[in-house]
Motif scaffolding. Structure first.
Motif, mmCIF file in Angstrom:
data_model
loop_
_atom_site.group_PDB
_atom_site.id
_atom_site.type_symbol
_atom_site.label_atom_id
_atom_site.label_comp_id
_atom_site.label_asym_id
_atom_site.label_seq_id
_atom_site.Cartn_x
_atom_site.Cartn_y
_atom_site.Cartn_z
ATOM 1 N N VAL A 28 0.840 -1.187 0.000
ATOM 2 C CA VAL A 28 0.000 0.000 0.000
ATOM 3 C C VAL A 28 0.884 1.248 0.000
ATOM 4 O O VAL A 28 1.775 1.385 0.839
ATOM 5 C CB VAL A 28 -0.927 0.016 1.238
ATOM 6 N N ALA A 29 0.656 2.129 -0.970
ATOM 7 C CA ALA A 29 1.466 3.340 -1.090
ATOM 8 C C ALA A 29 1.074 4.364 -0.034
ATOM 9 O O ALA A 29 0.009 4.282 0.584
ATOM 10 C CB ALA A 29 1.306 3.933 -2.489
ATOM 11 N N SER A 221 -1.317 -4.959 2.446
ATOM 12 C CA SER A 221 0.023 -5.464 2.727
ATOM 13 C C SER A 221 0.848 -4.352 3.343
ATOM 14 O O SER A 221 0.500 -3.177 3.261
ATOM 15 C CB SER A 221 0.694 -5.981 1.449
ATOM 16 N N THR A 222 1.957 -4.720 3.955
ATOM 17 C CA THR A 222 2.843 -3.747 4.583
ATOM 18 C C THR A 222 3.693 -3.054 3.523
ATOM 19 O O THR A 222 3.629 -3.392 2.337
ATOM 20 C CB THR A 222 3.781 -4.434 5.592
ATOM 21 N N GLY A 223 4.525 -2.126 3.958
ATOM 22 C CA GLY A 223 5.396 -1.418 3.033
ATOM 23 C C GLY A 223 6.371 -2.323 2.316
ATOM 24 O O GLY A 223 6.849 -1.999 1.227
ATOM 25 N N LEU A 250 -2.881 3.203 8.954
ATOM 26 C CA LEU A 250 -4.278 3.559 8.764
ATOM 27 C C LEU A 250 -4.445 3.694 7.255
ATOM 28 O O LEU A 250 -3.911 4.614 6.641
ATOM 29 C CB LEU A 250 -4.624 4.868 9.471
ATOM 30 N N VAL A 251 -5.153 2.742 6.666
ATOM 31 C CA VAL A 251 -5.272 2.678 5.216
ATOM 32 C C VAL A 251 -6.570 3.333 4.759
ATOM 33 O O VAL A 251 -7.645 3.056 5.307
ATOM 34 C CB VAL A 251 -5.213 1.224 4.727
ATOM 35 N N ALA A 260 -6.147 2.716 -2.915
ATOM 36 C CA ALA A 260 -5.847 2.566 -1.495
ATOM 37 C C ALA A 260 -4.474 3.150 -1.197
ATOM 38 O O ALA A 260 -3.543 3.012 -1.987
ATOM 39 C CB ALA A 260 -5.878 1.094 -1.088
ATOM 40 N N CYS A 261 -4.372 3.836 -0.060
ATOM 41 C CA CYS A 261 -3.086 4.377 0.355
ATOM 42 C C CYS A 261 -3.066 4.491 1.870
ATOM 43 O O CYS A 261 -4.105 4.456 2.526
ATOM 44 C CB CYS A 261 -2.816 5.742 -0.290
ATOM 45 N N SER A 262 -1.877 4.618 2.420
ATOM 46 C CA SER A 262 -1.710 4.702 3.870
ATOM 47 C C SER A 262 -1.525 6.159 4.279
ATOM 48 O O SER A 262 -0.637 6.844 3.777
ATOM 49 C CB SER A 262 -0.503 3.883 4.311
ATOM 50 N N VAL A 263 -2.379 6.627 5.189
ATOM 51 C CA VAL A 263 -2.277 8.015 5.659
ATOM 52 C C VAL A 263 -1.452 8.115 6.931
ATOM 53 O O VAL A 263 -1.150 9.212 7.396
ATOM 54 C CB VAL A 263 -3.671 8.631 5.905
#
Length: 296
Positions: A28-29, A221-223, A250-251, A260-263
């Motif tokens: 997830v970016a 998924s994780t980074g 927090l996706v 989808a992205c991680s904030v």
């Protein structure tokens, strides 16, 4: 929690054995970063594990303390004003009748001593919980629809619909069976669900009237690209879903575009709710026990 981490490992192992992979192998970016402050500190880290959070009708915040076997009430200054005994509490949700509904039995022991849902008057000086529904294995998430039905996501029992009289809708529930159900949110006529069975970290949506018709929104998924454990979630008025994960992300999932992205990347998160009266702020509970305030 050891149980949560073990469940994640087992679920990932099952997916690997079955030859299944997430819908997207890409991690997830990151997207626009959020600002984080501590709303409630953990008095005793880990012992104060905050499994879930929710508000009552007076704006008091309730926190499920998993290992303390109680839910705690805090006023708007952060002062602890009440505690209510609940065994291994999960989601805490305000019902249409003004009562507070709390999932209990969010632990492996519920395979022997089933969990369920209790309710109580949050305004009482000494709130007394009474059983509203029971018979579930590892219930975790919960959400009400506009008609007042309660939906419970239980890892060992799937998704359960409970009427306002406390009776389980067996016909609906049989159609909604899903392994590894964890968190659930409802917006209008659509339900949103996290599962951690096969594969790990899946986020789904389905029409309430057709629970067997599921759409995959994302496989988290994780980074580094390792499948992540998806915990509870919140969906806002614009149809944007926010999911908490074991890795501390927090996706943000846009249900219209599918992006989808991680904030946020922080400590392991367990649940998230909107701050009362604010569309740009959330509260998130954590494994360590603190409750975080997140400015989007």
């Amino acid at each position: 929690m050891v149980v949560r981490r073990l469940a994640a490992v087992v679920a990932f192992g099952c997916a690997a054995v079955a030859g299944m992979a997430p819908a997207s192998a890409e991690p997830v970016a990151a997207c626009a970063a959020a600002r984080v402050t501590t709303a409630l500190p953990a008095a005793t880290p880990m012992l104060d594990w905050s499994e879930n959070v929710g508000y009552d009708r007076r704006g008091n915040l309730w926190v499920s303390r998993l290992y303390r076997n109680e839910v705690q009430r805090y006023d708007n200054t952060g002062k602890l004003t009440a505690t209510v005994p609940v065994a291994f509490p999960g989601a805490v949700r305000l019902g249409p009748d003004g009562l507070l509904y709390v999932v209990y039995g969010d632990a492996p022991s519920s395979a022997i001593i089933p969990g369920g849902v209790v309710r109580f008057d949050p305004d009482a000086v000494h709130p007394h919980p009474e059983v509203f529904a029971a018979g579930f294995t590892m219930p975790n998430g919960a959400a009400f629809d506009d008609a007042g039905n309660l939906y419970v996501a239980a890892t060992g029992s799937g998704v359960i619909r409970i009427g306002r009289d406390g009776a389980v809708d067996r016909g609906w529930t049989d159609r909604a069976v899903g392994a590894g159900a964890n968190g659930i949110a409802v917006r209008g006529d659509t339900a949103y669900l996290t599962t951690n069975a096969n594969p790990l970290g899946r986020v789904l949506s389905f029409p309430i009237e057709a629970p067997e018709s599921r759409t995959v929104l994302a496989d988290l998924s994780t980074g580094s690209g390792v499948p992540d454990f998806a915990d509870d979630l919140h969906v806002d008025a614009e149809g944007v879903v926010y999911v908490t994960t074991l890795s501390g992300s927090l996706v943000r999932i846009d249900t219209r575009s599918g992006g989808a992205c991680s904030v946020l990347s922080t400590e392991p998160l367990t649940a998230v709710v909107p701050v009362l009266g604010r569309s740009d702020e959330l509260l998130a509970s954590t494994e360590r026990g603190s409750v975080l305030r997140i400015r989007l």
